[in-house]
Design a protein around this motif. Structure first.
Motif, PDB file in Angstrom:
ATOM      1  N   ASP A  44      27.573  71.840  48.981  1.00 49.87           N
ATOM      2  CA  ASP A  44      27.505  72.896  49.984  1.00 49.87           C
ATOM      3  C   ASP A  44      26.396  72.598  50.992  1.00 49.87           C
ATOM      4  OD1 ASP A  44      28.176  75.172  51.297  1.00 49.87           O
ATOM      5  OD2 ASP A  44      27.374  76.552  49.804  1.00 49.87           O
ATOM      6  N   LEU A  45      26.619  71.566  51.787  1.00 47.98           N
ATOM      7  CA  LEU A  45      25.695  71.191  52.854  1.00 47.98           C
ATOM      8  C   LEU A  45      26.504  70.920  54.111  1.00 47.98           C
ATOM      9  CD1 LEU A  45      23.262  68.532  51.304  1.00 47.98           C
ATOM     10  CD2 LEU A  45      22.690  70.854  51.997  1.00 47.98           C
ATOM     11  N   PRO A  46      25.914  71.169  55.286  1.00 41.31           N
ATOM     12  CA  PRO A  46      26.593  70.703  56.497  1.00 41.31           C
ATOM     13  C   PRO A  46      26.754  69.183  56.432  1.00 41.31           C
ATOM     14  CG  PRO A  46      24.824  72.230  57.043  1.00 41.31           C
ATOM     15  CD  PRO A  46      24.708  71.920  55.575  1.00 41.31           C
ATOM     16  N   THR A  47      27.843  68.685  56.978  1.00 42.33           N
ATOM     17  CA  THR A  47      28.126  67.245  56.917  1.00 42.33           C
ATOM     18  C   THR A  47      26.971  66.430  57.470  1.00 42.33           C
ATOM     19  OG1 THR A  47      30.471  67.709  57.142  1.00 42.33           O
ATOM     20  CG2 THR A  47      29.773  65.461  57.593  1.00 42.33           C
ATOM     21  N   SER A  48      26.407  66.867  58.587  1.00 38.82           N
ATOM     22  CA  SER A  48      25.310  66.109  59.201  1.00 38.82           C
ATOM     23  C   SER A  48      24.099  66.029  58.269  1.00 38.82           C
ATOM     24  CB  SER A  48      24.909  66.730  60.541  1.00 38.82           C
ATOM     25  OG  SER A  48      24.441  68.050  60.360  1.00 38.82           O
ATOM     26  N   VAL A  49      23.831  67.082  57.533  1.00 37.94           N
ATOM     27  CA  VAL A  49      22.688  67.094  56.618  1.00 37.94           C
ATOM     28  C   VAL A  49      22.968  66.225  55.394  1.00 37.94           C
ATOM     29  CG1 VAL A  49      21.248  68.548  55.141  1.00 37.94           C
ATOM     30  CG2 VAL A  49      21.903  69.335  57.406  1.00 37.94           C
ATOM     31  N   PHE A  50      24.193  66.261  54.909  1.00 35.45           N
ATOM     32  CA  PHE A  50      24.564  65.406  53.782  1.00 35.45           C
ATOM     33  C   PHE A  50      24.395  63.929  54.159  1.00 35.45           C
ATOM     34  CE2 PHE A  50      27.889  63.095  51.363  1.00 35.45           C
ATOM     35  CZ  PHE A  50      27.377  63.293  50.086  1.00 35.45           C
ATOM     36  N   LEU A  51      24.889  63.558  55.327  1.00 34.75           N
ATOM     37  CA  LEU A  51      24.746  62.173  55.794  1.00 34.75           C
ATOM     38  C   LEU A  51      23.287  61.822  56.063  1.00 34.75           C
ATOM     39  CD1 LEU A  51      27.853  61.955  58.156  1.00 34.75           C
ATOM     40  CD2 LEU A  51      27.615  61.042  55.828  1.00 34.75           C
ATOM     41  N   HIS A  52      22.535  62.768  56.599  1.00 36.21           N
ATOM     42  CA  HIS A  52      21.105  62.574  56.845  1.00 36.21           C
ATOM     43  C   HIS A  52      20.373  62.323  55.522  1.00 36.21           C
ATOM     44  CE1 HIS A  52      17.105  63.299  58.506  1.00 36.21           C
ATOM     45  NE2 HIS A  52      16.937  64.322  57.681  1.00 36.21           N
ATOM     46  N   GLY A  53      20.678  63.113  54.502  1.00 37.62           N
ATOM     47  CA  GLY A  53      20.059  62.930  53.192  1.00 37.62           C
ATOM     48  C   GLY A  53      20.382  61.569  52.588  1.00 37.62           C
ATOM     49  N   LEU A  54      21.659  61.167  52.681  1.00 42.43           N
ATOM     50  CA  LEU A  54      22.045  59.840  52.188  1.00 42.43           C
ATOM     51  C   LEU A  54      21.318  58.733  52.940  1.00 42.43           C
ATOM     52  CD1 LEU A  54      25.928  60.077  51.670  1.00 42.43           C
ATOM     53  CD2 LEU A  54      24.181  59.766  49.914  1.00 42.43           C
ATOM     54  N   ALA A  55      21.276  58.852  54.263  1.00 41.24           N
ATOM     55  CA  ALA A  55      20.611  57.823  55.076  1.00 41.24           C
ATOM     56  C   ALA A  55      19.127  57.729  54.738  1.00 41.24           C
ATOM     57  CB  ALA A  55      20.810  58.122  56.561  1.00 41.24           C
ATOM     58  N   LEU A  56      18.465  58.866  54.597  1.00 38.76           N
ATOM     59  CA  LEU A  56      17.042  58.849  54.237  1.00 38.76           C
ATOM     60  C   LEU A  56      16.823  58.203  52.876  1.00 38.76           C
ATOM     61  CD1 LEU A  56      15.774  62.379  55.345  1.00 38.76           C
ATOM     62  CD2 LEU A  56      15.169  60.188  56.362  1.00 38.76           C
ATOM     63  N   ALA A  57      17.648  58.557  51.907  1.00 40.05           N
ATOM     64  CA  ALA A  57      17.484  58.003  50.562  1.00 40.05           C
ATOM     65  C   ALA A  57      17.671  56.482  50.569  1.00 40.05           C
ATOM     66  CB  ALA A  57      18.456  58.655  49.594  1.00 40.05           C
ATOM     67  N   PHE A  58      18.715  56.009  51.218  1.00 42.79           N
ATOM     68  CA  PHE A  58      18.969  54.562  51.234  1.00 42.79           C
ATOM     69  C   PHE A  58      17.946  53.804  52.078  1.00 42.79           C
ATOM     70  CE2 PHE A  58      23.333  55.762  49.860  1.00 42.79           C
ATOM     71  CZ  PHE A  58      23.297  55.068  48.651  1.00 42.79           C
ATOM     72  N   TYR A  59      17.545  54.380  53.211  1.00 45.42           N
ATOM     73  CA  TYR A  59      16.527  53.724  54.035  1.00 45.42           C
ATOM     74  C   TYR A  59      15.191  53.680  53.295  1.00 45.42           C
ATOM     75  CZ  TYR A  59      13.509  52.561  57.958  1.00 45.42           C
ATOM     76  OH  TYR A  59      12.585  51.965  58.776  1.00 45.42           O
ATOM     77  N   GLY A  60      14.864  54.755  52.595  1.00 44.26           N
ATOM     78  CA  GLY A  60      13.637  54.766  51.811  1.00 44.26           C
ATOM     79  C   GLY A  60      13.638  53.714  50.719  1.00 44.26           C
ATOM     80  N   LEU A  61      14.774  53.561  50.042  1.00 43.11           N
ATOM     81  CA  LEU A  61      14.879  52.515  49.019  1.00 43.11           C
ATOM     82  C   LEU A  61      14.745  51.125  49.641  1.00 43.11           C
ATOM     83  CD1 LEU A  61      17.739  53.973  46.821  1.00 43.11           C
ATOM     84  CD2 LEU A  61      15.312  53.766  46.220  1.00 43.11           C
ATOM     85  N   TYR A  62      15.320  50.955  50.809  1.00 41.01           N
ATOM     86  CA  TYR A  62      15.196  49.675  51.519  1.00 41.01           C
ATOM     87  C   TYR A  62      13.721  49.382  51.814  1.00 41.01           C
ATOM     88  CZ  TYR A  62      15.290  46.318  55.313  1.00 41.01           C
ATOM     89  OH  TYR A  62      15.054  45.230  56.096  1.00 41.01           O
ATOM     90  N   LEU A  63      13.005  50.363  52.369  1.00 41.07           N
ATOM     91  CA  LEU A  63      11.588  50.149  52.678  1.00 41.07           C
ATOM     92  C   LEU A  63      10.761  49.890  51.420  1.00 41.07           C
ATOM     93  CD1 LEU A  63      10.858  52.922  55.349  1.00 41.07           C
ATOM     94  CD2 LEU A  63      11.014  50.459  55.727  1.00 41.07           C
ATOM     95  N   THR A  64      11.137  50.511  50.323  1.00 36.07           N
ATOM     96  CA  THR A  64      10.381  50.368  49.088  1.00 36.07           C
ATOM     97  C   THR A  64      10.542  48.984  48.463  1.00 36.07           C
ATOM     98  OG1 THR A  64      10.624  52.726  48.642  1.00 36.07           O
ATOM     99  CG2 THR A  64      10.024  51.325  46.774  1.00 36.07           C
ATOM    100  N   PHE A  65      11.768  48.470  48.452  1.00 38.71           N
ATOM    101  CA  PHE A  65      12.034  47.259  47.680  1.00 38.71           C
ATOM    102  C   PHE A  65      12.240  45.989  48.488  1.00 38.71           C
ATOM    103  CE2 PHE A  65      13.243  50.692  44.769  1.00 38.71           C
ATOM    104  CZ  PHE A  65      12.399  50.362  43.721  1.00 38.71           C
TER     105      PHE A  65
END
Length: 136
Positions: free
Chosen positions: A12-33
């Motif tokens: 139950d999230l707006p599509t833009s927020v769901f995609l934003h959350g996914l992008a942040l999570a994956f980009y953060g993992l990229y920066l971390t590793f």
């Protein structure tokens, strides 16, 4: 607006927020590793930034299953994102001449992305106050 049903549970999230959350999570993992340079203090800071960015993305995704009107994190992110955009704009305005080209680009990207994203999310939710309807 419901985005999808994943693992039998409604998101139950707006599509833009769901995609934003996914992008942040994956980009953060990229920066971390994936280090950007040889071992250095700058690389350590990039990894720490990655952990913080991953946490922000997981914050959105972790609250995706609760009813939107009770999602305080979602509503609170509206004024926070607008505030971050204003902070980024102030940095550009006051100290832009001391930033390199990449630094100016990064601050401008935050100004535009979070500014527009926060305003659109506030418009979609019907409030910019940061208070979820369930808690008014």
């Amino acid at each position: 607006m419901t985005v999808a049903i994943i693992l039998g549970r409604r998101i139950d999230l707006p599509t833009s927020v769901f995609l934003h959350g996914l992008a942040l999570a994956f980009y953060g993992l990229y920066l971390t590793f994936y280090p950007t340079s040889t071992p250095s203090r700058a690389n350590d800071r990039s990894a720490m930034m990655g952990i913080a960015v991953t946490c922000l993305g997981l914050g959105y995704l972790g609250t995706a299953y609760m009813p939107q009107e009770q999602n305080a994190f979602l509503y609170a992110s509206v004024p926070v994102r607008v505030g971050v955009a204003i902070l980024s704009g102030l940095k550009l305005l006051l100290y832009g001449n001391t930033l390199g080209t990449a630094g100016k680009r990064d601050f401008l990207a935050v100004l535009i992305y979070d500014g527009i994203g926060g305003l659109i999310l506030g418009w979609n939710l019907g409030t910019w106050s940061g208070i979820a309807p369930a808690y008014r």
